[in-house]
Design a protein around this motif. Structure first.
Motif, PDB file in Angstrom:
ATOM      1  N   GLY A  75       0.828  -1.198   0.000  1.00 17.43           N
ATOM      2  CA  GLY A  75       0.000   0.000   0.000  1.00 17.43           C
ATOM      3  C   GLY A  75       0.859   1.244   0.000  1.00 17.43           C
ATOM      4  O   GLY A  75       1.936   1.272   0.590  1.00 17.43           O
ATOM      5  N   SER A  76       0.386   2.275  -0.666  1.00 21.73           N
ATOM      6  CA  SER A  76       1.092   3.558  -0.663  1.00 21.73           C
ATOM      7  C   SER A  76       0.079   4.682  -0.507  1.00 21.73           C
ATOM      8  O   SER A  76      -1.123   4.492  -0.691  1.00 21.73           O
ATOM      9  CB  SER A  76       1.898   3.748  -1.957  1.00 21.73           C
ATOM     10  N   SER A 115       2.425  -4.818   3.278  1.00 19.38           N
ATOM     11  CA  SER A 115       3.446  -3.831   3.627  1.00 19.38           C
ATOM     12  C   SER A 115       2.947  -2.444   3.247  1.00 19.38           C
ATOM     13  O   SER A 115       2.249  -2.277   2.233  1.00 19.38           O
ATOM     14  CB  SER A 115       4.756  -4.137   2.886  1.00 19.38           C
ATOM     15  N   PHE A 116       3.289  -1.464   4.051  1.00 16.53           N
ATOM     16  CA  PHE A 116       2.877  -0.080   3.798  1.00 16.53           C
ATOM     17  C   PHE A 116       4.112   0.775   3.559  1.00 16.53           C
ATOM     18  O   PHE A 116       5.031   0.800   4.382  1.00 16.53           O
ATOM     19  CB  PHE A 116       2.074   0.459   4.989  1.00 16.53           C
ATOM     20  N   LEU A 117       4.147   1.460   2.414  1.00 17.90           N
ATOM     21  CA  LEU A 117       5.308   2.278   2.057  1.00 17.90           C
ATOM     22  C   LEU A 117       5.279   3.660   2.684  1.00 17.90           C
ATOM     23  O   LEU A 117       6.293   4.343   2.700  1.00 17.90           O
ATOM     24  CB  LEU A 117       5.387   2.444   0.531  1.00 17.90           C
ATOM     25  N   GLY A 118       4.114   4.081   3.167  1.00 16.21           N
ATOM     26  CA  GLY A 118       4.002   5.442   3.678  1.00 16.21           C
ATOM     27  C   GLY A 118       3.770   6.413   2.524  1.00 16.21           C
ATOM     28  O   GLY A 118       3.227   6.043   1.474  1.00 16.21           O
ATOM     29  N   SER A 182      -3.092   0.387  -4.071  1.00 15.73           N
ATOM     30  CA  SER A 182      -2.609  -0.855  -3.482  1.00 15.73           C
ATOM     31  C   SER A 182      -2.230  -1.775  -4.637  1.00 15.73           C
ATOM     32  O   SER A 182      -3.007  -1.937  -5.580  1.00 15.73           O
ATOM     33  CB  SER A 182      -3.681  -1.521  -2.625  1.00 15.73           C
ATOM     34  N   THR A 183      -1.054  -2.350  -4.552  1.00 16.46           N
ATOM     35  CA  THR A 183      -0.595  -3.270  -5.589  1.00 16.46           C
ATOM     36  C   THR A 183      -0.519  -4.669  -5.005  1.00 16.46           C
ATOM     37  O   THR A 183       0.137  -4.888  -3.985  1.00 16.46           O
ATOM     38  CB  THR A 183       0.781  -2.858  -6.139  1.00 16.46           C
ATOM     39  N   MET A 184      -1.208  -5.589  -5.644  1.00 18.82           N
ATOM     40  CA  MET A 184      -1.210  -6.979  -5.188  1.00 18.82           C
ATOM     41  C   MET A 184      -0.334  -7.817  -6.113  1.00 18.82           C
ATOM     42  O   MET A 184      -0.483  -7.773  -7.333  1.00 18.82           O
ATOM     43  CB  MET A 184      -2.628  -7.539  -5.172  1.00 18.82           C
TER      44      MET A 184
END
Length: 228
Positions: A75-76, A115-118, A182-184
């Motif tokens: 997620g970003s 995971s979260f990139l911020g 969001s990239t899956m």
């Protein structure tokens, strides 16, 4: 730093399986500001989700040959808003993706990773760099590059104040929406059947694209070959 983190994370999740070749698919879905539900009218969401669900159904039918090994959602967020709030939004968006695609295959908890990139400053810089209409182009790119290399809590305020807010308003309208995504990523192992089974099976070969990664700069990937 963000790119290094992604590479390490993807490397940890892409260990090869004996007698199997790993194949990957991915889908990048965009969300409206502050929302977590899937919106089929947002960008190309409808087409992308249809494509990935079609592949999932093919692999499900060919489960003796293709086995889902792991699923990762990254997620970003765009720069505005609280990092804490955006992390919570990203987690809920990931869950929305899992729930939607669970209609077409099984996603055990053991396969799910998030995971979260911020704040995606690097993504913003790349989008701005490709924009020929970017206001104060050279100065703006220099500022964004500096922020992306060393993001700080005050970076948002710095960007808001730059050129009396003109650049921030432009970026907010034209590029921030693309960062709310969001990239899956889905990994499958292509099972190698024993010779006698391969000879007696009527194998249906699905059309398979290897390493389809739609997220900008999230191109990770194949391990380097060792020199003999």
């Amino acid at each position: 730093m963000t790119r290094l983190f992604i590479c390490i994370l993807m490397g940890m999740l892409s260990c090869s399986t004996l007698f199997a070749q790993e194949l990957r698919d991915s889908v990048r879905i965009h969300f409206r500001q502050g929302r977590t539900e899937l919106d089929m009218n947002q960008g190309e969401n409808a087409r992308l989700l249809h494509d990935i669900q079609h592949k999932l159904q093919i692999y499900q039918d060919d489960s003796i040959y293709y086995r889902l090994q792991k699923v990762l959602v990254i997620g970003s967020a765009s720069p505005e808003g609280s990092v804490v709030v955006n992390k919570r939004l990203s987690e809920k968006r990931a869950e929305s993706l899992f729930n939607y695609l669970s209609q077409y295959t099984t996603f055990p908890d053991s396969l799910r990773h998030f995971s979260f990139l911020g704040r995606d400053w690097e993504g913003l810089y790349r989008l701005a760099d490709m924009d020929s209409n970017l206001p104060y182009r050279l100065e703006t790119l220099a500022l964004l590059k500096d922020i992306a290399s060393n993001p700080k809590e005050e970076s948002v305020r710095q960007l808001r104040a730059f050129k009396k807010g003109q650049v921030y308003s432009y970026l907010y309208k034209n590029h921030f929406p693309a960062l709310r995504a969001s990239t899956m990523y889905l990994w499958y192992s292509e099972v190698k059947l024993p010779y006698f089974m391969a000879q007696t099976s009527l194998r249906k070969e699905p059309v398979m694209e290897k390493t389809i990664l739609t997220g900008p700069e999230l191109i990770i990937l194949e391990p380097e070959k060792q020199e003999e």
